[in-house]
Design a protein around this motif. Structure first.
Motif, mmCIF file in Angstrom:
data_model
loop_
_atom_site.group_PDB
_atom_site.id
_atom_site.type_symbol
_atom_site.label_atom_id
_atom_site.label_comp_id
_atom_site.label_asym_id
_atom_site.label_seq_id
_atom_site.Cartn_x
_atom_site.Cartn_y
_atom_site.Cartn_z
ATOM 1 N N ARG A 1 44.668 2.491 14.747
ATOM 2 C CA ARG A 1 44.716 1.031 14.656
ATOM 3 C C ARG A 1 46.026 0.638 13.975
ATOM 4 O O ARG A 1 46.541 1.372 13.147
ATOM 5 C CB ARG A 1 43.540 0.504 13.831
ATOM 6 C CG ARG A 1 42.182 0.825 14.421
ATOM 7 C CD ARG A 1 41.110 0.192 13.564
ATOM 8 N NE ARG A 1 39.787 0.669 13.886
ATOM 9 C CZ ARG A 1 38.697 0.288 13.244
ATOM 10 N NH1 ARG A 1 38.779 -0.588 12.248
ATOM 11 N NH2 ARG A 1 37.523 0.766 13.591
ATOM 12 N N ASN A 2 46.515 -0.555 14.298
ATOM 13 C CA ASN A 2 47.810 -0.916 13.734
ATOM 14 C C ASN A 2 47.933 -2.380 13.321
ATOM 15 O O ASN A 2 49.036 -2.867 13.123
ATOM 16 C CB ASN A 2 48.914 -0.582 14.736
ATOM 17 C CG ASN A 2 48.756 -1.365 16.033
ATOM 18 O OD1 ASN A 2 47.846 -2.170 16.181
ATOM 19 N ND2 ASN A 2 49.648 -1.105 16.972
ATOM 20 N N VAL B 1 33.894 -5.909 14.982
ATOM 21 C CA VAL B 1 34.962 -6.886 15.181
ATOM 22 C C VAL B 1 36.310 -6.288 14.799
ATOM 23 O O VAL B 1 37.296 -6.432 15.531
ATOM 24 C CB VAL B 1 34.671 -8.180 14.376
ATOM 25 C CG1 VAL B 1 35.902 -9.068 14.270
ATOM 26 C CG2 VAL B 1 33.507 -8.935 15.002
ATOM 27 N N LEU B 2 36.370 -5.593 13.669
ATOM 28 C CA LEU B 2 37.626 -4.967 13.233
ATOM 29 C C LEU B 2 38.091 -3.918 14.237
ATOM 30 O O LEU B 2 39.282 -3.817 14.532
ATOM 31 C CB LEU B 2 37.471 -4.370 11.843
ATOM 32 C CG LEU B 2 37.185 -5.376 10.722
ATOM 33 C CD1 LEU B 2 36.927 -4.648 9.415
ATOM 34 C CD2 LEU B 2 38.290 -6.392 10.585
ATOM 35 N N GLU B 3 37.158 -3.152 14.771
ATOM 36 C CA GLU B 3 37.514 -2.158 15.785
ATOM 37 C C GLU B 3 38.040 -2.843 17.050
ATOM 38 O O GLU B 3 39.070 -2.454 17.598
ATOM 39 C CB GLU B 3 36.300 -1.287 16.123
ATOM 40 C CG GLU B 3 36.614 -0.194 17.113
ATOM 41 C CD GLU B 3 35.423 0.699 17.403
ATOM 42 O OE1 GLU B 3 35.591 1.610 18.232
ATOM 43 O OE2 GLU B 3 34.341 0.497 16.814
ATOM 44 N N HIS C 1 43.865 -2.972 8.318
ATOM 45 C CA HIS C 1 44.259 -3.513 7.017
ATOM 46 C C HIS C 1 43.729 -4.943 6.891
ATOM 47 O O HIS C 1 44.068 -5.796 7.712
ATOM 48 C CB HIS C 1 45.790 -3.506 6.923
ATOM 49 C CG HIS C 1 46.312 -3.862 5.578
ATOM 50 N ND1 HIS C 1 47.305 -3.136 4.974
ATOM 51 C CD2 HIS C 1 46.008 -4.858 4.716
ATOM 52 C CE1 HIS C 1 47.585 -3.683 3.789
ATOM 53 N NE2 HIS C 1 46.806 -4.736 3.626
ATOM 54 N N LEU C 2 42.911 -5.181 5.866
ATOM 55 C CA LEU C 2 42.365 -6.514 5.610
ATOM 56 C C LEU C 2 43.110 -7.184 4.467
ATOM 57 O O LEU C 2 43.319 -6.576 3.415
ATOM 58 C CB LEU C 2 40.889 -6.429 5.212
ATOM 59 C CG LEU C 2 39.864 -6.291 6.313
ATOM 60 C CD1 LEU C 2 38.460 -6.231 5.706
ATOM 61 C CD2 LEU C 2 39.960 -7.431 7.311
ATOM 62 N N LEU D 1 39.464 1.369 5.226
ATOM 63 C CA LEU D 1 40.429 0.320 5.530
ATOM 64 C C LEU D 1 41.353 0.101 4.349
ATOM 65 O O LEU D 1 40.924 0.167 3.195
ATOM 66 C CB LEU D 1 39.701 -0.991 5.833
ATOM 67 C CG LEU D 1 38.824 -0.986 7.078
ATOM 68 C CD1 LEU D 1 37.805 -2.108 7.009
ATOM 69 C CD2 LEU D 1 39.683 -1.123 8.325
ATOM 70 N N ASP D 2 42.607 -0.158 4.608
ATOM 71 C CA ASP D 2 43.503 -0.606 3.553
ATOM 72 C C ASP D 2 43.216 -2.074 3.290
ATOM 73 O O ASP D 2 42.850 -2.824 4.209
ATOM 74 C CB ASP D 2 44.964 -0.418 3.952
ATOM 75 C CG ASP D 2 45.399 1.042 3.893
ATOM 76 O OD1 ASP D 2 44.810 1.812 3.118
ATOM 77 O OD2 ASP D 2 46.333 1.387 4.624
#
Length: 183
Positions: free
Chosen positions: A7-8, A97-99, A105-106, A129-130
């Motif tokens: 993920r980026n 949702v994040l995926e 990174h949140l 997650l960062d």
């Protein structure tokens, strides 16, 4: 450094900035204005904004207390997570949702510092997650414990301090002022 090298993307998450949550919060107007500025910057940079709304008996879904404050308006294409627990991850579809959005990174803002913000930060970092906690874009109200007053400013400062340079093997939390956030 997140556990998701495939993920980026970053996403801004706005936790529980609802009428019934921030009505008596410390520096409510200034904090909401900072969050609005971050939302505007995120949108301008084509960064996803994720909204979280809490509900409970005193703040049922659809009530005036449940509504997001009038200064902030989610766009129709932005994700809204509805939750019942302090963590924005617990019994919600936030992980999915994040995926879907490719987020690793949140950037965290919202209320209340000592409840939903704290628990969401910890749940995120424990999931790999960062996280960037926006130092001056989360708030709460004065509290007490066993008859001892705990001013909101101490609660906010304590979370900022405890999250500063917080590392786990696959993730980390940084604490950054709103003016220094880059999307």
């Amino acid at each position: 450094m997140s556990a998701y090298p495939d993920r980026n993307k970053k996403a801004l998450i706005v936790i529980d900035v609802q009428n019934g949550v921030v009505e008596y919060a410390r520096h409510r107007d200034e904090t909401v204005a900072r969050i609005k500025g971050l939302v505007d910057k995120a949108r301008a940079a084509d960064t996803d904004v994720i909204w979280v709304q809490h509900s409970e008996d005193e703040m049922p879904i659809g009530s005036q207390f449940w509504q997001i404050v009038p200064e902030l308006k989610p766009n129709p294409d932005e994700k809204i997570i509805h939750k019942l627990w302090r963590s924005s991850f617990e019994e919600t579809d936030l992980e999915e949702v994040l995926e879907e959005l490719n987020v690793e990174h949140l950037i965290v803002t919202g209320a209340q510092t000592n409840y939903c913000v704290r628990h969401t930060v910890h749940a995120a970092i424990e999931r790999g997650l960062d996280v960037t906690l926006v130092e001056d874009a989360h708030t709460t109200m004065d509290e007490s414990w066993n008859g001892n007053p705990i001013p909101a400013e101490y609660i906010i400062a304590e979370l900022n301090r405890s999250c500063a340079d917080y590392d786990l093997p696959d993730s980390r939390v940084d604490v950054v002022l709103a003016e220094k956030i880059r999307f």
